[in-house]
Scaffold this active site. Structure first.
Site, PDB file in Angstrom:
ATOM      1  N   ARG A 141       0.840  -1.210   0.000  1.00 28.52           N
ATOM      2  CA  ARG A 141       0.000   0.000   0.000  1.00 28.52           C
ATOM      3  C   ARG A 141       0.876   1.262   0.000  1.00 28.52           C
ATOM      4  O   ARG A 141       1.095   1.877  -1.035  1.00 28.52           O
ATOM      5  CB  ARG A 141      -0.949  -0.040   1.219  1.00 28.52           C
ATOM      6  CG  ARG A 141      -2.078   0.963   1.174  1.00 28.52           C
ATOM      7  CD  ARG A 141      -1.710   2.350   1.637  1.00 28.52           C
ATOM      8  NE  ARG A 141      -1.188   2.409   2.998  1.00 28.52           N
ATOM      9  CZ  ARG A 141      -0.667   3.516   3.513  1.00 28.52           C
ATOM     10  NH1 ARG A 141      -0.597   4.628   2.812  1.00 28.52           N
ATOM     11  NH2 ARG A 141      -0.168   3.513   4.746  1.00 28.52           N
ATOM     12  N   ASP A 142       1.427   1.614   1.145  1.00 24.29           N
ATOM     13  CA  ASP A 142       2.253   2.826   1.233  1.00 24.29           C
ATOM     14  C   ASP A 142       3.426   2.730   0.251  1.00 24.29           C
ATOM     15  O   ASP A 142       3.773   3.691  -0.442  1.00 24.29           O
ATOM     16  CB  ASP A 142       2.774   2.984   2.672  1.00 24.29           C
ATOM     17  CG  ASP A 142       3.118   4.419   3.033  1.00 24.29           C
ATOM     18  OD1 ASP A 142       3.491   5.175   2.135  1.00 24.29           O
ATOM     19  OD2 ASP A 142       3.024   4.771   4.226  1.00 24.29           O
ATOM     20  N   HIS A 175       8.430   7.284   8.343  1.00 31.37           N
ATOM     21  CA  HIS A 175       9.114   7.399   7.055  1.00 31.37           C
ATOM     22  C   HIS A 175      10.567   7.797   7.352  1.00 31.37           C
ATOM     23  O   HIS A 175      10.856   8.386   8.390  1.00 31.37           O
ATOM     24  CB  HIS A 175       8.388   8.410   6.164  1.00 31.37           C
ATOM     25  CG  HIS A 175       7.089   7.858   5.632  1.00 31.37           C
ATOM     26  ND1 HIS A 175       6.947   7.429   4.339  1.00 31.37           N
ATOM     27  CD2 HIS A 175       5.901   7.623   6.230  1.00 31.37           C
ATOM     28  CE1 HIS A 175       5.717   6.965   4.153  1.00 31.37           C
ATOM     29  NE2 HIS A 175       5.051   7.076   5.298  1.00 31.37           N
ATOM     30  N   CYS A 197       3.933   9.536   0.333  1.00 36.47           N
ATOM     31  CA  CYS A 197       2.548   9.956   0.191  1.00 36.47           C
ATOM     32  C   CYS A 197       2.470  11.027  -0.895  1.00 36.47           C
ATOM     33  O   CYS A 197       3.194  12.022  -0.837  1.00 36.47           O
ATOM     34  CB  CYS A 197       2.017  10.483   1.516  1.00 36.47           C
ATOM     35  SG  CYS A 197       0.324  11.076   1.361  1.00 36.47           S
ATOM     36  N   ASN A 215       9.242   4.616   3.458  1.00 36.31           N
ATOM     37  CA  ASN A 215       9.090   4.157   4.839  1.00 36.31           C
ATOM     38  C   ASN A 215      10.395   3.538   5.306  1.00 36.31           C
ATOM     39  O   ASN A 215      11.253   3.173   4.487  1.00 36.31           O
ATOM     40  CB  ASN A 215       8.016   3.060   4.917  1.00 36.31           C
ATOM     41  CG  ASN A 215       6.623   3.588   4.735  1.00 36.31           C
ATOM     42  OD1 ASN A 215       6.184   3.876   3.627  1.00 36.31           O
ATOM     43  ND2 ASN A 215       5.920   3.738   5.836  1.00 36.31           N
TER      44      ASN A 215
END
Ligand code: HMG
Ligand code: MG
Length: 300
Positions: A14-15, A207, A238, A247
């Site tokens: 996801r991220d 992050h 993001c 991250n």
């Protein structure tokens, strides 16, 4: 949860992928499978958000349709509103995440509404998710700084985190979205929050923009935090937070925690293979220092 166990929330699918060039569906599925083979038991599989705003996550339903699910694995999706929740429910998702911000500016950029409006929306989402028997995790972003508002005070984080927790989020993940925090700040934040939320119900989602993520985590270990979000190969970012980079790499986190006697249940070599495979698809370098150091030793 025992003191000696650490819980890793793998946010790579996801991220990790939401800010990269879109990858083929089969590469996403393979990434999730490889992470599970490496021992990951909690994975963010995607997001049910506006496909116009985050096209990289537009195939989340298809990912879930095609994945072979394992009972012992939690597959979580980000769901900002009831529309996202209905999609999650239709695709047999058992756990969702709502995501608020400690910064007004980031709330507007990310969710197109104020913090208060987002909390009101999440109240409905959490209520309905519980009615469906789902578990709900809550994020608070920009906990150690915002690209536009600058410094964020712990009280701003507490205000948002407590509301999400009181509404029924079983865990609050603290996002240093742009990776600006340093060890003392991270520690003070967790200490302040622990007066309203048990430390064992907090997670750290750091992050690594300024290379501080591991040092910040280590500064919070003796406070009792045991859940950490990370992304294989250090992917992540993001689209709505200027200056947000990857991250903390899962490989680096595992090496660090295991080195301090905390068990993660993850296999480092298999993680490196998973990270290298997705980096090959993305045609970018694996950002994990541990992957870089160990790769030649394990003949990958
Ligand atoms: P909005 O912008 O206010 O507009 O949406 P809307 O409600 O009018 O919806 C716009 C369009 O999206 C409509 O389609 C909706 O149907 C559709 P159109 O009529 O234009 O064809 N839509 C949806 N489609 C699928 N699933 C949905 C959904 N909702 C609306 N759930 C919204 C508000 C929040 C949806 C939007 O602004 C959005 O998607 N924002 C992106 C949020 C996001 O994914 N951000 C990145 C993740 S957060 C993060 O990375 C931080 C974190 O990692 C922690 C940290 O690091 O700090 C978690
Ligand atoms: Mg993030």
């Amino acid at each position: 949860m025992t003191e000696k166990q650490a819980h890793i929330v793998e946010v790579g699918p996801r991220d990790g992928l939401q800010y990269e060039q879109p990858v083929p569906l089969q590469a996403k599925i393979r990434l999730i499978e490889q992470l599970i083979e490496a021992g990951v038991r909690y994975i963010e599989a995607g997001s049910f958000v506006s496909p116009k705003r985050v096209p990289q996550m537009a195939d989340t339903a298809e990912v879930l349709n095609q994945l072979k699910r394992h009972d012992q694995v939690t597959y979580c999706t980000l769901t900002p509103n009831l529309k996202g929740l209905e999609l999650a429910q239709a695709h047999q998702v058992k756990e969702i995440a709502v995501f608020a911000s400690a910064s007004e500016d980031f709330s507007q950029r990310n969710l197109n509404c104020s913090i208060a409006e987002s909390i009101a929306q999440f109240t409905e989402v959490i209520h309905q998710a519980k009615a469906y028997g789902m578990q709900v995790r809550g994020y608070v972003s920009c906990v150690l700084g915002c690209p536009h508002e600058g410094r964020i005070e712990p009280q701003q984080v507490i205000d948002v985190a407590k509301q999400l927790y009181d509404q029924g989020c079983y865990q609050i993940s603290l996002g240093d979205t742009i990776g600006v925090g340093t060890a003392n700040q991270a520690r003070q934040l967790v200490q302040s929050l622990s007066s309203v939320i048990p430390v064992t119900d907090l997670a750290l989602h750091f992050h690594d923009t300024y290379g501080q993520a591991l040092s910040n985590i280590c500064a919070c270990l003796d406070l009792g935090v045991r859940t950490f979000d990370s992304s294989v190969a250090g992917l992540g970012g993001c689209p709505f937070a200027e200056g947000a980079s990857g991250n903390l790499a899962t490989e680096d986190l595992v090496y660090c925690l295991e080195g301090q006697g905390l068990s993660t249940g993850l296999n480092l070599h298999q993680l490196i293979q998973a990270g290298d495979a997705i980096c090959q698809v993305l045609q970018k370098r694996n950002q994990s220092k541990v992957a870089q150091a160990l790769r030649h030793k394990i003949n990958i």
